[in-house]
Write an enzyme that holds these catalytic residues in place. Structure first.
Site, PDB file in Angstrom:
ATOM      1  N   SER A 109       0.573  -5.025  -4.507  1.00 16.56           N
ATOM      2  CA  SER A 109       0.137  -6.063  -3.582  1.00 16.56           C
ATOM      3  C   SER A 109       1.332  -6.885  -3.102  1.00 16.56           C
ATOM      4  O   SER A 109       2.337  -6.328  -2.686  1.00 16.56           O
ATOM      5  CB  SER A 109      -0.948  -6.913  -4.248  1.00 16.56           C
ATOM      6  OG  SER A 109      -1.708  -7.616  -3.289  1.00 16.56           O
ATOM      7  N   ASP A 150      -8.337   1.097   0.379  1.00 15.06           N
ATOM      8  CA  ASP A 150      -7.858  -0.267   0.131  1.00 15.06           C
ATOM      9  C   ASP A 150      -8.416  -1.171   1.227  1.00 15.06           C
ATOM     10  O   ASP A 150      -8.109  -1.001   2.406  1.00 15.06           O
ATOM     11  CB  ASP A 150      -6.332  -0.280   0.163  1.00 15.06           C
ATOM     12  CG  ASP A 150      -5.735  -1.621  -0.216  1.00 15.06           C
ATOM     13  OD1 ASP A 150      -6.473  -2.618  -0.279  1.00 15.06           O
ATOM     14  OD2 ASP A 150      -4.508  -1.662  -0.460  1.00 15.06           O
ATOM     15  N   HIS A 189      -7.959  -1.233  -3.823  1.00 20.08           N
ATOM     16  CA  HIS A 189      -6.693  -1.966  -3.894  1.00 20.08           C
ATOM     17  C   HIS A 189      -6.195  -2.157  -5.322  1.00 20.08           C
ATOM     18  O   HIS A 189      -5.007  -2.009  -5.595  1.00 20.08           O
ATOM     19  CB  HIS A 189      -6.869  -3.333  -3.228  1.00 20.08           C
ATOM     20  CG  HIS A 189      -5.619  -4.152  -3.177  1.00 20.08           C
ATOM     21  ND1 HIS A 189      -4.541  -3.820  -2.374  1.00 20.08           N
ATOM     22  CD2 HIS A 189      -5.253  -5.296  -3.827  1.00 20.08           C
ATOM     23  CE1 HIS A 189      -3.585  -4.713  -2.520  1.00 20.08           C
ATOM     24  NE2 HIS A 189      -3.987  -5.624  -3.407  1.00 20.08           N
TER      25      HIS A 189
END
Length: 417
Positions: A227, A322, A356
């Site tokens: 991230s 994601d 994600h």
């Protein structure tokens, strides 16, 4: 509880967090239908639970490695299904497991058929993050605020910087169990709203600190990130010497959120975003995948991380589902850019149905939670079974990649990874 019913966890009820256990039931009636349940409370006191219905064989036995769940939190043969399908009592909660010294405790039980069926047997699974002999030392030195994990033995060991968006000891500690010296640091040590800019020099201090550790034998440092940590890791690779191997998981190819400074000057502007492109859903969680601007657009060119300058190796990992942002698109762009510059210092992998939050294996799957950088819940994406399979596969790939590019010369090492 029935004294005749036996519930076992093999090879043992105490294990490491990333180790599977085999759940077996014996002593129920032939072909009896029972409900298996699991409960676990996270570090914030949130209760998570799961359940699945199984039918015993002729001998009155059930083996989760062999037998399919007929209904419940998951269906089919899922040996670790009771753990990865653990869900919170209230929506939009992520299972908080960040402290290395506190094991995850899971109560697993077998009941007569039905939600209110009598409990027949129960066992406790203690899942430890830290292995015997691994040291954990908090580090507060200069601009470093983190935790150092060191394996037992003389070493030398390869060095890894675990760059978390928000502080978590889980991945760093589990990597140290595998034979790495790992320093866990967070991108955000304060509330994001209180931070106006980031300084790459602070993370360079962490790299230099690792290389000075007496048990470290690698000439350079590996960086594992996901991230927001991903674009900081890319910047380390592009601007800071000594960064040899970068694991980038579902990140961005541009500097997101805050301007980035290095050696007293701004080196990257922040990628623009448009909250008007947020998509609200009936669950109360939003899809934010499309709010970020195009890193290749002219107005954002100052935010694109110049990874073509990097001398280290990259492992790019993207999830096709994601919903936080277009990590697959960012990965594809970076691969093409490196190829355009005649570079072959990268590997890439895509998990088409994963979301994600790719983490070390066997933790509860999280479909939605409050986002750390924006004050409302978001959808993370991912089809649960495919996501869990991706985590298991990726965990092995990360270790292999880091060992391959960081391990000391065997002639200089007495340690076995």
């Amino acid at each position: 509880m029935s004294s005749q019913v036996r519930l076992q966890l093999l090879p043992r009820a105490r294990c490491l967090f990333d180790e599977p256990v085999q759940v077996k039931v014996a002593g129920v009636k032939s072909y009896q239908v029972v409900t298996m349940k699991a409960t676990s409370t996270d570090e914030r006191g949130v209760l998570f639970s799961s359940s699945a219905v199984y039918r015993a064989d002729e001998s009155g036995e059930i083996d989760l490695n062999r037998d399919p769940s007929l209904s419940g939190s998951y269906v089919g043969v899922e040996p670790m299904g009771l753990l990865w399908s653990l869900s919170p009592e209230t929506l939009h909660k992520h299972f908080n497991k960040t402290k290395a010294l506190i094991p995850q405790v899971v109560k697993i039980s077998v009941h007569e058929e039905g939600e209110e069926g009598q409990m027949l047997a129960e066992v406790t699974n203690e899942r430890f993050l830290i292995a015997d002999g691994v040291s954990r030392v908090p580090v507060s030195e200069g601009n470093i605020n983190g935790v150092l994990f060191t394996p037992p033995g003389e070493g030398p060991f390869p060095a890894v910087l675990d760059l978390c968006t928000f502080m978590s000891e889980k991945r760093a500690c589990l990597l140290a169990n595998k034979g790495f010296v790992v320093l866990a640091v967070a991108v955000f040590n304060d509330k994001p709203g209180n931070i106006k800019q980031l300084h790459l020099d602070h993370y360079q201090e962490a790299v230099d600190y690792l290389l000075k550790q007496p048990k470290v034998g690698s000439k350079g440092v590996g960086v594992v990130s996901r991230s927001k940590g991903g674009d900081v890791a890319l910047a380390l690779a592009a601007f800071v010497p000594g960064v040899e191997a970068i694991v980038w998981i579902n990140g961005c190819s541009a500097n997101m959120g805050l301007p980035l400074f290095y050696e007293n000057r701004q080196i990257l502007s922040q990628l623009s975003f448009d909250m008007g492109k947020l998509i609200r859903t009936e669950s109360g969680a939003s899809i934010i995948k499309h709010i970020l601007g195009n890193p290749l657009a002219e107005e954002n060119e100052g935010s694109l991380v110049p990874i073509q300058k990097a001398k280290g190796r990259f492992l790019f990992v993207a999830s096709g589902d994601d919903l936080n942002w277009d990590s697959k698109g960012y990965m594809d762009e970076m691969v093409e850019r490196l190829k355009h510059h005649g570079k072959n210092n990268f590997e890439s992998v895509c998990y088409p149905l994963a979301g994600h939050l790719l983490e070390p294996p066997y933790g509860p799957f999280c479909p939605s939670a409050v986002h750390g950088l924006i004050p409302f819940p978001v959808l993370w994406g991912g089809e649960p079974k495919a996501h869990i399979a991706a985590e298991l596969d990726l965990w092995e790939k990360i270790q292999e990649f880091l060992k391959s590019h960081l391990s000391p010369d065997p002639a200089d090492s007495t340690a076995k990874l």
